[in-house]
Enzyme design. Structure first.
Site, PDB file in Angstrom:
ATOM      1  N   ASP A 115       0.670  -1.168  -0.064  1.00 53.85           N
ATOM      2  CA  ASP A 115      -0.160  -0.061  -0.123  1.00 53.85           C
ATOM      3  C   ASP A 115       0.969   1.226  -0.013  1.00 53.85           C
ATOM      4  O   ASP A 115       1.742   1.483   0.697  1.00 53.85           O
ATOM      5  CB  ASP A 115      -0.786  -0.070   1.243  1.00 53.85           C
ATOM      6  N   ASN A 132     -12.771  -3.238   3.297  1.00 52.90           N
ATOM      7  CA  ASN A 132     -13.670  -1.853   3.372  1.00 52.90           C
ATOM      8  C   ASN A 132     -14.743  -2.190   2.233  1.00 52.90           C
ATOM      9  O   ASN A 132     -14.243  -2.429   1.130  1.00 52.90           O
ATOM     10  CB  ASN A 132     -13.256  -0.628   3.028  1.00 52.90           C
ATOM     11  N   GLY A 181     -15.093   3.830   4.116  1.00 51.77           N
ATOM     12  CA  GLY A 181     -13.835   4.108   3.636  1.00 51.77           C
ATOM     13  C   GLY A 181     -13.334   3.307   2.499  1.00 51.77           C
ATOM     14  O   GLY A 181     -12.155   3.610   2.172  1.00 51.77           O
ATOM     15  N   GLN A 182     -14.299   2.681   1.788  1.00 55.04           N
ATOM     16  CA  GLN A 182     -13.768   2.051   0.369  1.00 55.04           C
ATOM     17  C   GLN A 182     -13.555   3.191  -0.576  1.00 55.04           C
ATOM     18  O   GLN A 182     -14.394   4.024  -0.809  1.00 55.04           O
ATOM     19  CB  GLN A 182     -14.829   0.938  -0.097  1.00 55.04           C
ATOM     20  N   HIS A 198     -10.446  -5.610  -2.471  1.00 54.88           N
ATOM     21  CA  HIS A 198      -8.907  -5.837  -1.880  1.00 54.88           C
ATOM     22  C   HIS A 198      -9.111  -6.189  -0.325  1.00 54.88           C
ATOM     23  O   HIS A 198      -9.604  -5.562   0.371  1.00 54.88           O
ATOM     24  CB  HIS A 198      -8.094  -4.560  -2.244  1.00 54.88           C
ATOM     25  N   HIS A 224      -7.073  -5.630   2.783  1.00 56.41           N
ATOM     26  CA  HIS A 224      -5.581  -5.164   3.485  1.00 56.41           C
ATOM     27  C   HIS A 224      -5.141  -5.996   4.617  1.00 56.41           C
ATOM     28  O   HIS A 224      -5.949  -6.849   5.162  1.00 56.41           O
ATOM     29  CB  HIS A 224      -6.244  -3.982   4.355  1.00 56.41           C
TER      30      HIS A 224
HETATM   31  P1  5GP Z   1      -9.575   1.364   0.553  1.00 53.09           P
HETATM   32  O1  5GP Z   1      -9.646   2.719   1.149  1.00 53.09           O
HETATM   33  O2  5GP Z   1     -10.600   1.420  -0.874  1.00 53.09           O
HETATM   34  O3  5GP Z   1     -10.040   0.303   1.338  1.00 53.09           O
HETATM   35  O4  5GP Z   1      -8.254   1.073   0.279  1.00 53.09           O
HETATM   36  C1  5GP Z   1      -7.614   1.485  -0.950  1.00 53.09           C
HETATM   37  C2  5GP Z   1      -6.051   1.580  -0.501  1.00 53.09           C
HETATM   38  O5  5GP Z   1      -5.309   1.630  -1.689  1.00 53.09           O
HETATM   39  C3  5GP Z   1      -5.728   2.599   0.272  1.00 53.09           C
HETATM   40  O6  5GP Z   1      -4.935   2.114   1.421  1.00 53.09           O
HETATM   41  C4  5GP Z   1      -4.727   3.574  -0.479  1.00 53.09           C
HETATM   42  O7  5GP Z   1      -3.542   3.913   0.490  1.00 53.09           O
HETATM   43  C5  5GP Z   1      -4.210   2.507  -1.688  1.00 53.09           C
HETATM   44  N1  5GP Z   1      -3.738   2.909  -2.853  1.00 53.09           N
HETATM   45  C6  5GP Z   1      -4.542   3.925  -3.299  1.00 53.09           C
HETATM   46  N2  5GP Z   1      -3.843   4.262  -4.723  1.00 53.09           N
HETATM   47  C7  5GP Z   1      -2.738   3.384  -4.841  1.00 53.09           C
HETATM   48  C8  5GP Z   1      -1.749   3.040  -5.607  1.00 53.09           C
HETATM   49  O8  5GP Z   1      -1.605   3.968  -6.873  1.00 53.09           O
HETATM   50  N3  5GP Z   1      -0.876   2.105  -5.573  1.00 53.09           N
HETATM   51  C9  5GP Z   1      -0.728   1.492  -4.211  1.00 53.09           C
HETATM   52  N4  5GP Z   1      -0.098   0.637  -4.211  1.00 53.09           N
HETATM   53  N5  5GP Z   1      -1.904   1.710  -3.436  1.00 53.09           N
HETATM   54  C10 5GP Z   1      -2.824   2.514  -3.384  1.00 53.09           C
END
Ligand code: 5GP
Ligand code: ZN
Length: 115
Positions: free
Chosen positions: A34, A88, A94-95, A101, A103
């Site tokens: 991440d 999420n 928070g998604q 994915h 985490h």
């Molecule tokens: P969510 O908020 O959808 O549960 O998680 C998305 C995650 O993707 C976040 O923790 C964010 O830091 C990560 N993320 C967003 N854009 C990128 C990217 O371009 N590359 C990587 N490796 N992680 C990303």
């Protein structure tokens, strides 16, 4: 499941069109660091196929099992016995990326309930 979404960030990462730091990969999953880590270990394990969220993924038993197997394999590779796995699902919790994915977070104490 739907076809790769040309506008999906994680489809582009899986395809190698956007760079990422690979930490684990197999036929069904891809795992990468991440970019905004919330713990010493913070990786995202994604299905190679596009599913919008874990509810979408759960309609496909084989793909669901494959993603959990990917989480297990990454944890085993790193020797992790204690780790937190978070999906999420929905903007309110928070998604931000709508390609499901897991985490996987580890390497520090965690509290419960989560914030
Ligand atoms: P969510 O908020 O959808 O549960 O998680 C998305 C995650 O993707 C976040 O923790 C964010 O830091 C990560 N993320 C967003 N854009 C990128 C990217 O371009 N590359 C990587 N490796 N992680 C990303
Ligand atoms: Zn996608």
């Amino acid at each position: 499941m739907s076809a790769p979404d040309p506008d999906c960030l994680f489809c582009k990462i899986v395809a190698g069109e956007i760079p990422s730091t690979q930490v684990y990969a197999d036929d069904d999953c891809y795992a990468f660091a991440d970019t905004n880590p919330q713990a010493p270990t913070h990786v995202l394990v994604v299905p190679r196929a596009h599913f919008t969220d874990v509810a979408d993924l759960a309609r496909d038993a084989k793909a669901s099992a494959a993603l959990l197997a990917g989480v297990r394999a990454f944890a085993a590779q790193e020797g992790l016995t204690d780790f937190r796995t978070v999906f999420n699902t929905g903007r309110e919790v928070g998604q931000t990326v709508f390609h499901t994915h897991a985490h996987v977070l580890a390497g520090r104490p965690f509290t419960w309930p989560p914030g």
